[in-house]
Design a protein around this motif. Structure first.
Motif, PDB file in Angstrom:
ATOM      1  N   ILE B  82      38.816 -22.631 -18.419  1.00  0.00           N
ATOM      2  CA  ILE B  82      39.252 -21.374 -18.526  1.00  0.00           C
ATOM      3  C   ILE B  82      40.695 -21.246 -19.702  1.00  0.00           C
ATOM      4  N   HIS B  83      39.798 -20.854 -21.070  1.00  0.00           N
ATOM      5  CA  HIS B  83      40.992 -21.130 -21.804  1.00  0.00           C
ATOM      6  C   HIS B  83      41.404 -19.631 -21.607  1.00  0.00           C
ATOM      7  N   GLY B  84      40.195 -18.717 -21.710  1.00  0.00           N
ATOM      8  CA  GLY B  84      40.289 -16.845 -21.515  1.00  0.00           C
ATOM      9  C   GLY B  84      38.818 -16.254 -21.698  1.00  0.00           C
ATOM     10  N   HIS B  85      38.640 -15.258 -21.763  1.00  0.00           N
ATOM     11  CA  HIS B  85      38.446 -14.436 -21.534  1.00  0.00           C
ATOM     12  C   HIS B  85      38.257 -13.185 -21.999  1.00  0.00           C
ATOM     13  N   ILE B  88      38.201  -9.819 -20.550  1.00  0.00           N
ATOM     14  CA  ILE B  88      39.309  -9.479 -20.019  1.00  0.00           C
ATOM     15  C   ILE B  88      40.538  -9.404 -21.161  1.00  0.00           C
ATOM     16  N   VAL B  89      40.911  -9.911 -21.760  1.00  0.00           N
ATOM     17  CA  VAL B  89      42.265  -9.628 -22.795  1.00  0.00           C
ATOM     18  C   VAL B  89      41.973  -8.549 -23.615  1.00  0.00           C
ATOM     19  N   TRP B  92      42.436  -5.687 -21.188  1.00  0.00           N
ATOM     20  CA  TRP B  92      43.537  -5.600 -20.859  1.00  0.00           C
ATOM     21  C   TRP B  92      44.668  -4.974 -21.957  1.00  0.00           C
ATOM     22  N   LEU B  93      43.923  -4.936 -23.200  1.00  0.00           N
ATOM     23  CA  LEU B  93      45.203  -4.922 -24.422  1.00  0.00           C
ATOM     24  C   LEU B  93      45.084  -2.599 -24.280  1.00  0.00           C
ATOM     25  N   THR B  96      46.868  -1.252 -21.387  1.00  0.00           N
ATOM     26  CA  THR B  96      47.896  -1.193 -21.802  1.00  0.00           C
ATOM     27  C   THR B  96      48.041  -0.658 -22.794  1.00  0.00           C
TER      28      THR B  96
END
Lengths: 609, 242
Positions: B82-85, B88-89, B92-93, B96
């Motif tokens: 899994i390199h990333g999503h 989700i990123v 999350w950004l 936050t």
């Protein structure tokens, strides 16, 4: 050792002649500050010439070929070697020694603070020990990971034979011992009692030990700047074919980001200290209450020293991300976002300095902008946490010592980050500023973020550097011990600070005795854990079992060569053909070496089938 | 992939609830003696509530790392690639960033306005810091070296000065602090809410909070809060006596 001895002789000669010259010209005593400055400068030049500068640089100036140490074995660590691996080890051993000395000074402080009133030292000596502890540990945190592992690992990770400027690299390292000698020698001139921050005007009026502090830290700045320049140029120009920026291992990215920052801001601390020095010896009045401005020093100082926090912590991010991906056996989660986060931290970190000054008396309209910018830095930091979480997620975690220490890092830096919000908020910071809450907070970020990363990195790369494996059981015990003892030491100090105990005090109201006693006992247990750390590493470096090239089954280049790597790292130029963190992809490779038979991997597989 | 959401989610919720329960029931904070103290403590409490779920999330992941994701058989196999999503990123950004913006507004700007917003006062008291003592100068010119006497229920402006190096004027019970800077007059405001003295609470003291030299640790002065009437009598007597 003969070069070190020659360096020492020339340093002492330099110091004495500098002092003698000034005494003759000026007519003042030998401990006059001008004499100390002249002595220090000549001693520094004498030292550098003696340890190898004559051969490495001087010969070239008279038209001869420069020479550097070609020794092998133990000797080369005491000579002007230009091998980045030797220099990395020199940094590592020097700075871990400084860490232990700084740790001992902390033990004295905690023994004194175990109960109110003065016991083992007096109030002024206490402040001097606080100041010494602060600056030694700041130096270790600034240069520890990047000096030791940045030097050792980055050139190999990018497939280079050495740094871009090997002689400069050696020169930067050999500037480091004078820093330690200058700081530790300051007590002979009355030491320095103005804290590692050395706020003027106190630092203009205190004992002459302050001059040695200034000179040593200006020298240390030079170490930092030269080292950063070298890493920047190395990463930009010496990457192996195929090592695109998008394939750069994350530790190298973090080292690159750190170097950008160190190269840009370090001179500000030096500038502040030059001004302090001039106020002391040249009769200028930059920080005089009547002429100068009382806040000038703080602005210049924090313009370096807040980014310095990131100079300390960014390499830590790199180490932890590198470890998490290796031991979770998964690709680094959101690699590109992490790189963007590292670079935005570099940018943001230079515009948040005045959050150290919410109670300084600076204009109130500055509070808002600095609060916004400071809170903003939590966003890229959050991305680092996201990447760690995402990488751990559904991983196949291999809980060896490096990962255990990395988990300690994660917990500590989490506390450091969350308590940082309390200090970014103006209202709460007005109460908490300059209290033990701040002391606890920055120990969580700096010990938690930088020193724990240094420890984790030491275990991780130890088999690569020494070729031998450390003792795993002792390593695990240490990892858990150091994490628990560290937390037991600093958690009570949050309470003490919030409840009215200010920092940098040798004495305090009896109401805070309980928390302090608890912290002191825990601190001694924390200090003792380092005996296990040092013992394990020393024993294992000599007697440990052979580690082999790749004990962690990691994928970055340093693990694809023997342990320790050969003199020029690679027997042939590696070609980078894939991402460094493609865990879980059958048959994927990061790099191959022309001297290996093509498709050797596949052939071997066919044979086993 | 999906199966880890459930245990981690449960852990996250339980940790969050536990921590919020702890925040609600165990106060870390010292007693409040001024309106400003209440503002600061409310901000402190709010930040603890906001911090709890953030901390709980990382702790939940750490816990499940040990319980659920440990390579138990030491198979040393790789995990999923899994390199990333992107979702989700991005999510999350956004979360936050919203959190950061919220914290900037409240308690950030709200607290800032309450603590330092209103430059009006009923009384002015001037503090002179010097190595290693505080001297107090009241509005009628009376001076004192032994204690600071403050009227309750009146907004006092503290003008703070230094004769030599940096000091910092801090009354922990009031939660106010401002540095004493040579060459400048800095200001802080506080409204004491109840009467008392350092015998009642060790935090009713001025404590120098900026390292100023050998005597820094003991550069403190007791604070006594009295009624406004008593305060006026006190400074009058002080002036007559001096």
């Amino acid at each position: 050792m003969k070069y070190v001895a020659r360096g020492l002789v020339l340093a002492v000669t330099g110091y004495l002649s500098g002092v003698a010259l000034t005494v003759i010209i000026n007519g003042n005593g030998a401990t006059d500050e001008l004499a100390v400055i002249a002595g220090y400068v000549l001693a520094l030049i004498g030292w550098l010439a003696g340890v190898g500068g004559i051969e490495a640089f001087g010969r070239q100036w008279i038209g001869k070929t420069p020479k550097v140490s070609e020794s092998q074995g133990w000797k080369r660590y005491f000579e002007f070697s230009i091998d980045h691996k030797v220099i990395g080890i020199q940094y590592g051993v020097t700075l871990i020694s400084v860490l232990l000395i700084g740790g001992l000074s902390a033990m004295i402080m905690r023994i004194e603070l175990a109960s109110p009133g003065m016991g083992v030292v007096d109030l002024d000596d206490f402040n001097k020990i606080v100041s010494m502890h602060g600056i030694l540990m700041v130096a270790v945190a600034v240069a520890g990971v990047i000096g030791a592992f940045g030097n050792y690992v980055i050139p190999i990770q990018i497939g280079a034979a050495d740094m871009a400027f090997p002689r400069l690299n050696a020169l930067a390292y050999w500037l480091l011992p004078p820093v330690a000698v200058g700081l530790l020698g300051a007590p002979f001139l009355g030491a320095f009692n103005a804290g590692w921050t050395s706020y003027a005007p106190l630092s203009v009026t205190n004992d002459s030990g302050q001059i040695l502090f200034n000179l040593a830290i200006i020298t240390f700045g030079l170490v930092s700047i030269l080292g950063a320049l070298n890493i920047l140029v190395t990463v930009i120009t010496m990457r192996a074919p195929g090592m695109t920026w998008g394939r750069l291992p994350i530790f190298t990215w973090a080292g690159f980001a750190t170097s950008l920052l160190a190269f840009t801001v370090t001179q500000f601390f030096a500038a502040a200290l030059v001004l302090v020095t001039m106020d002391r010896v040249a009769g200028t009045a930059f920080f005089s209450p009547d002429v100068g401005t009382g806040l000038l020093y703080e602005h210049i100082f924090w313009f370096y020293s807040h980014p310095a926090v990131y100079i300390m912590v960014l390499p830590g991010f790199g180490v932890i991300l590198e470890l998490v991906t290796t031991f979770a056996r998964k690709p680094l989660f959101a690699y590109k976002a992490v790189v963007a986060a590292l670079l935005s931290i570099v940018g943001l970190s230079v515009v948040v300095w005045a959050h150290h000054m919410f109670t300084s008396g600076m204009a109130d309209f500055l509070h808002g902008p600095f609060m916004i910018l400071t809170e903003a830095i939590s966003i890229p930091t959050g991305i680092i946490f996201l990447s760690i979480i995402g990488t751990l997620w559904q991983g196949r975690l291999w809980f060896r010592t490096p990962l255990i220490v990395a988990f300690g890092w994660l917990f500590n830096f989490l506390i450091g980050g969350i308590t940082g919000i309390f200090l970014a908020d103006v209202a709460t910071d007005i109460h908490l500023h300059d209290t033990y809450f701040v002391v606890a907070h920055f120990h969580y970020t700096i010990v938690g973020g930088a020193i724990f990363a240094l420890l984790a990195a030491t275990f991780y790369w130890f088999p690569k550097i020494t070729g031998r494996m450390y003792n795993e059981t002792a390593g695990r015990i240490f990892g858990i011990w150091v994490t628990l003892a560290f937390n037991a030491t600093f958690i009570p100090l949050f309470w003490a600070g919030m409840n009215g105990m200010n920092r940098r005090v040798g004495d305090y109201p009896a109401a805070f005795e309980g928390a302090n006693k608890f912290a002191s006992v825990s601190a001694l247990i924390l200090g003792a854990s380092f005996l296990l750390f040092v013992g394990n590493l020393l024993y294992s470096a000599i007697r440990g079992p052979k580690a082999g090239p790749n004990p962690w089954n990691a994928r970055t280049l340093e693990w694809l060569v023997e342990s320790p790597p050969s003199q020029h790292n690679f027997h042939s130029q590696p070609r980078i053909v894939g991402h460094p963190y493609d865990y879980g992809v059958e048959g994927s490779i990061h790099a191959h070496f022309p001297d290996e038979e093509p498709h050797a991997e596949e052939q071997r597989e066919e044979v086993t089938v | 992939m999906r199966k880890s959401w459930i245990p981690v989610g449960i852990l996250w919720l339980s940790y969050s609830v536990l921590m919020m329960f702890a925040v609600a029931n165990f106060s870390w904070l010292p007693a409040e003696w001024s309106e400003e103290a209440h503002v600061v403590d409310s901000a402190m409490l709010l930040l603890q509530y906001l911090g709890a779920p953030v901390m709980a999330l990382v702790l939940a992941v750490m816990t499940w790392s040990v319980i659920g994701w440990r390579d138990k058989g030491a198979t040393r196999q790789d995990g999923e690639n899994i390199h990333g999503h992107r979702g989700i990123v991005t999510g999350w950004l956004i979360i936050t960033s919203l959190l950061a913006i919220y914290v900037v507004i409240n308690p950030g700007f709200v607290g800032l306005a309450e603590i330092r917003g209103e430059p009006s006062s009923d009384h002015v008291i001037t503090l002179h810091g010097q190595q290693f003592a505080w001297s107090v100068e009241y509005e009628n010119g009376a001076t004192a070296l032994d204690e600071l006497v403050v009227p309750a229920d009146a907004r006092v402006r503290y003008d703070v000065m230094s004769a030599d190096v940096l000091h910092s004027f801090w009354i922990p019970a009031f939660r106010i602090k401002i540095d004493a800077v040579p060459g400048l007059t800095t200001q802080a405001y506080a409204t004491a809410t109840r009467e008392g003295s350092m015998n009642d609470d060790v935090n009713l003291r001025i404590q120098c909070a900026e390292l100023c030299g050998p005597g820094h640790a003991r550069m403190a002065l007791p604070v006594r809060v009295v009624s406004e009437q008593e305060f006026l009598t006190y400074i009058d007597n002080l002036k007559a006596g001096g």
